[in-house]
Design an enzyme around this catalytic site. Structure first.
Site, PDB file in Angstrom:
ATOM      1  N   ASP A 519       3.457 -45.055 -57.405  1.00 43.83           N
ATOM      2  CA  ASP A 519       2.899 -44.470 -56.194  1.00 43.83           C
ATOM      3  C   ASP A 519       1.791 -45.343 -55.611  1.00 43.83           C
ATOM      4  O   ASP A 519       1.661 -45.485 -54.392  1.00 43.83           O
ATOM      5  CB  ASP A 519       2.351 -43.071 -56.499  1.00 43.83           C
ATOM      6  CG  ASP A 519       3.460 -42.068 -56.778  1.00 43.83           C
ATOM      7  OD1 ASP A 519       4.632 -42.396 -56.497  1.00 43.83           O
ATOM      8  OD2 ASP A 519       3.155 -40.974 -57.276  1.00 43.83           O
ATOM      9  N   ASN A 592      -2.416 -40.557 -48.526  1.00 42.74           N
ATOM     10  CA  ASN A 592      -2.676 -39.528 -49.542  1.00 42.74           C
ATOM     11  C   ASN A 592      -3.827 -38.615 -49.151  1.00 42.74           C
ATOM     12  O   ASN A 592      -3.650 -37.412 -48.995  1.00 42.74           O
ATOM     13  CB  ASN A 592      -2.992 -40.183 -50.892  1.00 42.74           C
ATOM     14  CG  ASN A 592      -1.804 -40.177 -51.831  1.00 42.74           C
ATOM     15  OD1 ASN A 592      -0.719 -39.732 -51.477  1.00 42.74           O
ATOM     16  ND2 ASN A 592      -2.013 -40.683 -53.043  1.00 42.74           N
ATOM     17  N   ALA A 633      -2.159 -35.532 -55.781  1.00 50.35           N
ATOM     18  CA  ALA A 633      -3.021 -36.582 -56.322  1.00 50.35           C
ATOM     19  C   ALA A 633      -4.430 -36.012 -56.584  1.00 50.35           C
ATOM     20  O   ALA A 633      -4.575 -35.056 -57.332  1.00 50.35           O
ATOM     21  CB  ALA A 633      -3.051 -37.764 -55.350  1.00 50.35           C
ATOM     22  N   TYR A 634      -5.450 -36.574 -55.954  1.00 50.87           N
ATOM     23  CA  TYR A 634      -6.833 -36.147 -56.198  1.00 50.87           C
ATOM     24  C   TYR A 634      -7.018 -34.665 -55.871  1.00 50.87           C
ATOM     25  O   TYR A 634      -7.729 -33.932 -56.558  1.00 50.87           O
ATOM     26  CB  TYR A 634      -7.766 -37.008 -55.355  1.00 50.87           C
ATOM     27  CG  TYR A 634      -9.234 -36.964 -55.746  1.00 50.87           C
ATOM     28  CD1 TYR A 634      -9.712 -36.122 -56.750  1.00 50.87           C
ATOM     29  CD2 TYR A 634     -10.149 -37.789 -55.103  1.00 50.87           C
ATOM     30  CE1 TYR A 634     -11.053 -36.101 -57.094  1.00 50.87           C
ATOM     31  CE2 TYR A 634     -11.498 -37.777 -55.432  1.00 50.87           C
ATOM     32  CZ  TYR A 634     -11.944 -36.924 -56.437  1.00 50.87           C
ATOM     33  OH  TYR A 634     -13.274 -36.904 -56.774  1.00 50.87           O
ATOM     34  N   ASN A 635      -6.381 -34.201 -54.813  1.00 48.43           N
ATOM     35  CA  ASN A 635      -6.496 -32.801 -54.411  1.00 48.43           C
ATOM     36  C   ASN A 635      -6.099 -31.857 -55.537  1.00 48.43           C
ATOM     37  O   ASN A 635      -6.793 -30.872 -55.822  1.00 48.43           O
ATOM     38  CB  ASN A 635      -5.602 -32.563 -53.190  1.00 48.43           C
ATOM     39  CG  ASN A 635      -5.418 -31.086 -52.884  1.00 48.43           C
ATOM     40  OD1 ASN A 635      -6.300 -30.422 -52.367  1.00 48.43           O
ATOM     41  ND2 ASN A 635      -4.234 -30.567 -53.210  1.00 48.43           N
TER      42      ASN A 635
END
Length: 737
Positions: A519, A592, A633-635
């Site tokens: 990714d 992203n 991802a970070y979320n």
């Protein structure tokens, strides 16, 4: 003794011309296929409308209808039956011809004509409300327009120099007189577009009823049939009133289907090798008469025993066998049908096809399986077989000279005149196929245009299988390097052209890109190439690879791309417009997420507004503003939700907010429409600095930032087994499916 039975009455204008494949007798079956699945409304696209009997029927049933046909005669009927949804006023026509219309003699004749329609078993006697101007105009053409010897008489009547016998001399002269009147009235703007086509549809219907043919216009008869001896008689066309914006198009079906969207696509294409342009050329000439600039040159182009006009420009790929190549528009029926269905922006497809057609049931079923995201088509549930009497364009008996007899193949277990129609039905699985969704217009655009919103799509229809590819690999590991070399050889062997540059200005720019990596490499590729518009097919050689396809299927990639066995999803890209503490302005893009975080050891103090409305005075580590594609991802790590990529929006998730009551910091994620505009202002500067990180790229000492949809889209191609739900289950829950 039994009483006299009342005659069966028919609607005025409901008659349809003699057209191969007319579905008038199958309307109940087609409606039943939809009703069984509770589809009783919405937008129906009749992409090969023909006589428009299907479009008219579903319009009457309360559907919004978009009708299309490439032939001019069919377009005229689509305007009259589908597009016209209320009776026109004929205001300018009345202003020009009112003296003649208001004469006592005209009105007496008009009323007698209406009564005659009633006597002939047609619903008449009382003119429908609002229909008087239309009915008067039709009667005017019948009684007031003088016959003349023009193009039709000269080319298609025995008294003309060509000697052809499609119409009697008197009927040919009448057709010419009406065509001349319609042409001059339209040029003088006495008739509107819809008024012209209503009257032209009436003329086409009348001419077809007195044509001296056995079924099509591929030949005229040597002897006059009983119907051809009758006088040309116009009837007012039926107007089906509707509250919707119904439309008629005259476009190539495979081009138009990419530009319009609806709920149901009804496909009734040509099914044999007989080109409609050659078999209905006389009606095409009548329908095109008002459009032709140079009638003399137009007439001079007619050729052959039947007066054909050049028709390569309307040569249909749907009449070319799967193994052949067509002229004009090119291609063959299998290629055209696959492209049409897989490019459609609809949820449901109904295909009507004759069992003697060029395509087999399996070929149609395979295309529909691909459309719905299934491994194979369920013939038991998705196919209805209907037996009916065969359409015969030629007499069973031989002509006087022994010629003209046509032999029909009799299938086992059938009567000589019995044939089957296939009705296929398929629906897209929202998880496995490209499904249109609502995407509101950004607030700033809506305010300037005065509209509340518009319809967009997170589907990404790929117009054709890509032939030129750009291949990019992360490298690094021996496995990834070897895989890239193997894939390049396989793609070249399969006939793909491998392009060495992503630059759009090069002569042979790529139509898609294949990316080998994780990714992170995919996102690096997007930034390196400024978020390219071409589709991207990722193959995972990373750790998680949520956005990528499995590398185990590497050898199948050429076939997947060639046959378009993938889900194409258009993913939004965010724009972060930042103002630094120095006053400098920069705009960074993010696929992203955009992260707003503390830059020093102290927490940040932020003021957050959404679409100009104050939302929160925040104290903590900051926020993640994520796209649906980046939500895993970070979320997700910060406690936000995983959002399906077909959901248009952005997710605002707080990072370690202070819980103390005096700060009132938001403690939960908020899902916002993609049209939203998030404004974040850093308080207590220069003590507490804020950093912006867009897809891992940092920008320090940010004082103010506005985050919105950039308008760019990244199209990712993913195989069916990599749909969102299965990938979530496999990658994050660990469930083996």
């Amino acid at each position: 003794m039994a009483g006299r039975q009342p005659r069966r009455r028919r609607r005025i204008g409901a008659e349809t011309m003699r057209l191969i494949g007319n579905k008038t007798k199958l309307l109940g079956q087609i409606e039943g296929v939809l009703a069984e699945r509770s589809i009783t409304g919405g937008t129906l696209i009749d992409i090969f409308s023909g006589t428009s009997c299907v479009g008219r029927h579903f319009k009457r049933r309360g559907f919004r209808v978009l009708a299309n046909d490439f032939l001019s005669m069919c377009y005229t009927q689509a305007v009259a039956a589908v597009e016209v949804s209320r009776y026109p006023t004929f205001r300018r026509f009345r202003a020009r011809c009112g003296d003649r219309l208001d004469r006592d003699g005209f009105q007496r004749g008009f009323q007698a004509w209406i009564n005659e329609l009633e006597d002939n078993g047609v619903e008449g006697g009382r003119v429908p409300k609002g229909a008087v101007p239309l009915w008067e105009a039709v009667y005017f053409l019948q009684k007031e327009v003088e016959p003349r010897r023009g193009l039709i008489f000269r080319s298609f009547c025995p008294g003309g120099p060509a000697g052809r016998r499609y119409f009697t001399d008197s009927n040919g002269e009448k057709i010419d007189g009406i065509l001349g009147f319609l042409r001059s009235s339209f040029e003088a703007k006495i008739l509107t577009h819809q008024e012209l086509h209503l009257l032209l549809a009436s003329l086409i219907d009348a001419a077809d009823r007195v044509a001296n043919i056995s079924g099509t216009y591929g030949a005229f008869l040597k002897s006059w049939q009983a119907n051809s001896r009758k006088e040309l008689t116009l009837r007012p066309p039926e107007v089906v009133e509707s509250p919707f914006d119904n439309r008629a198009y005259q476009r190539d079906a495979n081009e138009l289907v990419r530009e319009i969207e609806g709920d149901v696509l009804y496909i009734d294409p040509p099914y044999n090798k007989r080109q409609y342009g050659a078999n209905y050329h006389v009606m095409e000439i009548i329908a095109d008469h008002h459009r032709v600039d140079d009638l003399e040159a137009f007439e001079a182009s007619f050729y052959g025993k039947t007066g054909l006009r050049p028709y390569d420009h309307i040569h249909s790929a749907y009449s070319v066998p799967p193994s052949g190549r067509g002229r004009g528009q090119g291609g063959n029926v299998l290629e055209a049908m696959r492209d049409l269905i897989l490019s459609a922006r609809v949820r449901h497809v109904v295909v009507s096809y004759n069992e003697e057609g060029l395509l087999s049931r399996k070929q149609i079923g395979d295309i529909l399986a691909c459309f719905s995201g299934a491994k194979r088509f369920d013939f038991a549930r998705g196919l209805r077989r209907i037996r009916y009497k065969r359409f015969r364009s030629d007499r069973e008996r031989a002509g006087e000279d022994g010629a003209g007899k046509r032999k029909y193949r009799v299938l086992r277990g059938r009567r000589a005149d019995e044939i089957e129609e296939w009705l296929f039905f398929a629906s897209r699985d929202p998880e496995r196929a490209m499904v249109p969704v609502e995407e509101p217009l950004p607030a700033r655009a809506a305010a300037s245009s005065g509209t509340a919103g518009t319809r967009a799509s997170h589907e990404a229809p790929v117009q054709a299988a890509p032939s030129r590819l750009f291949v990019a690999g992360l490298g690094g590991t021996d496995a990834c390097i070897a895989a890239e070399e193997r894939l390049r050889r396989a793609l070249a062997d399969a006939g793909f052209e491998l392009v060495e540059s992503m630059a759009p200005e090069v002569e042979a720019s790529p139509e898609a890109a294949v990316i080998l990596g994780g990714d992170g490499f995919l996102i690096e590729f997007l930034h390196r190439h400024d978020f390219p518009e071409i589709p991207l097919f990722g193959i995972n050689f990373g750790t998680v690879g949520f956005l990528m396809n499995a590398h185990e299927g590497l050898d199948e990639v050429p076939m997947i791309l060639r046959e378009r066995r993938f889900i194409a999803t258009a993913n939004a890209v965010l724009a972060a417009e930042a103002e630094l503490e120095s006053g400098e302005r920069r705009t960074w893009l993010a696929f992203n997420e955009v992260v707003l975080e503390r830059q020093s050891g102290q927490s940040v103090r932020l003021r957050v507004a959404v679409d100009g409305a104050a939302f929160n005075r925040f104290a903590g580590d900051g926020f993640v503003v994520s796209t649906p594609a980046g939500s895993t991802a970070y979320n997700l790590a910060a406690g936000g939700p995983a959002v399906h990529p077909h959901v248009p929006g952005m997710i605002l998730t707080p990072l370690y907010p202070h819980r103390a009551e005096p700060f009132h910091s938001v403690q939960f994620s908020v899902m916002l429409p993609l049209a939203s505009e998030i404004t974040v202002v850093s308080d207590e500067l220069p003590k507490r600095h804020m950093r912006l990180v867009a897809d891992g790229r940092p920008l320090e000492k940010v004082a103010r930032v506005i985050i919105r949809d950039s308008g760019k889209r990244v199209t990712l191609l993913r195989t069916y087994d990599r749909d969102f739900i299965r990938t979530i289950s496999r990658k994050f829950i660990g469930e083996r499916l």
